[in-house]
Design a protein around this motif. Structure first.
Motif, PDB file in Angstrom:
ATOM      1  N   PHE A 219      29.493  67.079  51.854  1.00  0.00           N
ATOM      2  CA  PHE A 219      28.067  66.749  51.960  1.00  0.00           C
ATOM      3  C   PHE A 219      27.230  68.007  52.214  1.00  0.00           C
ATOM      4  O   PHE A 219      26.184  68.206  51.583  1.00  0.00           O
ATOM      5  CB  PHE A 219      27.873  65.757  53.111  1.00  0.00           C
ATOM      6  N   LEU A 220      27.684  68.866  53.115  1.00  0.00           N
ATOM      7  CA  LEU A 220      26.932  70.077  53.434  1.00  0.00           C
ATOM      8  C   LEU A 220      26.881  71.025  52.244  1.00  0.00           C
ATOM      9  O   LEU A 220      25.834  71.619  51.953  1.00  0.00           O
ATOM     10  CB  LEU A 220      27.568  70.783  54.628  1.00  0.00           C
TER      11      LEU A 220
ATOM     12  N   ILE B 110      36.620  62.897  58.448  1.00  0.00           N
ATOM     13  CA  ILE B 110      35.175  63.066  58.553  1.00  0.00           C
ATOM     14  C   ILE B 110      34.778  64.515  58.276  1.00  0.00           C
ATOM     15  O   ILE B 110      33.759  64.785  57.620  1.00  0.00           O
ATOM     16  CB  ILE B 110      34.690  62.624  59.946  1.00  0.00           C
ATOM     17  N   LEU B 111      35.569  65.476  58.747  1.00  0.00           N
ATOM     18  CA  LEU B 111      35.278  66.882  58.486  1.00  0.00           C
ATOM     19  C   LEU B 111      35.284  67.186  56.991  1.00  0.00           C
ATOM     20  O   LEU B 111      34.428  67.930  56.495  1.00  0.00           O
ATOM     21  CB  LEU B 111      36.292  67.773  59.203  1.00  0.00           C
TER      22      LEU B 111
ATOM     23  N   SER C  88      28.959  72.546  63.955  1.00  0.00           N
ATOM     24  CA  SER C  88      29.080  71.115  64.287  1.00  0.00           C
ATOM     25  C   SER C  88      30.408  70.834  64.984  1.00  0.00           C
ATOM     26  O   SER C  88      30.465  70.042  65.925  1.00  0.00           O
ATOM     27  CB  SER C  88      28.962  70.276  63.013  1.00  0.00           C
ATOM     28  N   THR C  89      31.487  71.505  64.552  1.00  0.00           N
ATOM     29  CA  THR C  89      32.786  71.313  65.194  1.00  0.00           C
ATOM     30  C   THR C  89      32.780  71.862  66.614  1.00  0.00           C
ATOM     31  O   THR C  89      33.306  71.229  67.546  1.00  0.00           O
ATOM     32  CB  THR C  89      33.889  71.997  64.369  1.00  0.00           C
TER      33      THR C  89
ATOM     34  N   LEU D  84      30.297  63.430  64.190  1.00  0.00           N
ATOM     35  CA  LEU D  84      31.667  63.850  64.473  1.00  0.00           C
ATOM     36  C   LEU D  84      32.047  63.561  65.920  1.00  0.00           C
ATOM     37  O   LEU D  84      33.180  63.136  66.202  1.00  0.00           O
ATOM     38  CB  LEU D  84      31.817  65.343  64.171  1.00  0.00           C
TER      39      LEU D  84
ATOM     40  N   LEU E 297      29.397  73.792  59.377  1.00  0.00           N
ATOM     41  CA  LEU E 297      30.571  73.009  59.767  1.00  0.00           C
ATOM     42  C   LEU E 297      31.208  73.584  61.030  1.00  0.00           C
ATOM     43  O   LEU E 297      31.647  72.829  61.908  1.00  0.00           O
ATOM     44  CB  LEU E 297      31.587  72.999  58.629  1.00  0.00           C
TER      45      LEU E 297
ATOM     46  N   GLN F 210      32.140  65.715  55.540  1.00  0.00           N
ATOM     47  CA  GLN F 210      30.965  66.474  55.952  1.00  0.00           C
ATOM     48  C   GLN F 210      30.861  67.802  55.212  1.00  0.00           C
ATOM     49  O   GLN F 210      29.768  68.235  54.853  1.00  0.00           O
ATOM     50  CB  GLN F 210      31.007  66.704  57.467  1.00  0.00           C
TER      51      GLN F 210
ATOM     52  N   GLN G 225      25.393  66.350  61.907  1.00  0.00           N
ATOM     53  CA  GLN G 225      26.816  66.179  61.610  1.00  0.00           C
ATOM     54  C   GLN G 225      27.654  66.224  62.882  1.00  0.00           C
ATOM     55  O   GLN G 225      28.661  65.515  63.007  1.00  0.00           O
ATOM     56  CB  GLN G 225      27.282  67.274  60.643  1.00  0.00           C
TER      57      GLN G 225
END
Length: 255
Positions: free
Chosen positions: A248-249, A241-242, A109-110, A195, A106, A245, A191
């Motif tokens: 999900f992760l 969305i975070l 991805s951010t 995002l 995460l 995600q 992801q």
């Protein structure tokens, strides 16, 4: 604010209760006997009956559902039919690796999505925007498992920078983080693509607001106005969305 939070919590509890009832009903409708699956097709009927009694499968369905809800409330998730061990213990054992992996992915991805979205929104319709949107479209389309195999082939087998598998444990944090890097990248890039697209859309919506025009009139460039005033106002859908995600992760890493 408190009343709103209480209403949302009640709505969440009702949604979880309805979802649990539907899932339980679907599992009950599905053909097959867990006890016979665990013992095999050649098991004696009395042995199957004894195992069904041990697992609580010989009681009415409504009672099993209530027992299951009560167990969930105290952290008892039952026993895995496949591994024949408590589910809570299996989840706890995997969380030592799955939770750091989900947080690592995460964070990556951010770190990728935010700058890409800012560049695309600030240069809307120009070359950087087209390049970012093309990259995000590719990131959404590429399957995780195929991208993971490419990473292993390049960085583990050909270059030898990372190991192809295994986890050394947390006794050596640097080695543990290194072992999680390739899986985190494989999980993070798709992801990050999602995002970045969501954040770009939110930033473009913010561009039409009066406070952005006022900031531009005071002499700020478009990237400066977006960074100082637009990002905070565009974070509401991004944070949603975070949260999705991360769930999900974490679920994918545990499985």
């Amino acid at each position: 604010m408190l009343a709103y939070a209480v209403k949302r919590l009640i709505s969440l509890a009702i949604s979880l209760l309805v979802a649990s009832a539907v899932i339980f009903a679907v599992v009950e409708i599905a053909p097959g006997d867990p006890a016979r699956f665990m013992l095999g097709i050649n098991a004696q009927p009395d042995t199957v009956a004894a195992l069904r009694a041990e697992l609580g499968l010989d009681v009415p369905k409504w009672q099993r559902y209530l027992d299951w809800l009560g167990g969930m409330a105290v952290g008892d998730f039952g026993t895995s039919y496949t591994y024949r061990t408590p589910v809570a213990q299996m989840v706890a054992d995997r969380l030592w690796v799955s939770l750091p992996l989900a947080l690592y992915a995460l964070a990556l991805s951010t770190a990728i999505a935010f700058p890409a979205a800012l560049i695309a929104a600030a240069r809307r319709g120009r070359g950087p925007d087209v390049a970012v949107m093309g990259a995000t479209q590719l990131g959404v389309a590429v399957p995780n498992f195929w991208f993971a195999m490419l990473l292993v082939l390049l960085f583990a087998i050909n270059l030898g920078w990372f190991s192809a598998g295994g986890f050394p444990g947390w006794d050596d944090p640097l080695a543990a983080i290194k072992a999680l890097t390739l899986p985190a990248i494989a999980l993070a890039l798709p992801q990050a693509a999602i995002l970045a697209r969501v954040m770009r859309s939110a930033l473009i919506d913010v561009l039409g607001e009066d406070f952005i025009r006022t900031a531009r009139a005071k002499g700020l460039t478009m990237p400066q106005a977006l960074w100082r005033h637009g990002v905070r106002n565009a974070l509401i859908p991004v944070l949603t969305i975070l949260g999705l995600q991360f769930a999900f992760l974490l679920a994918g890493a545990i499985i």
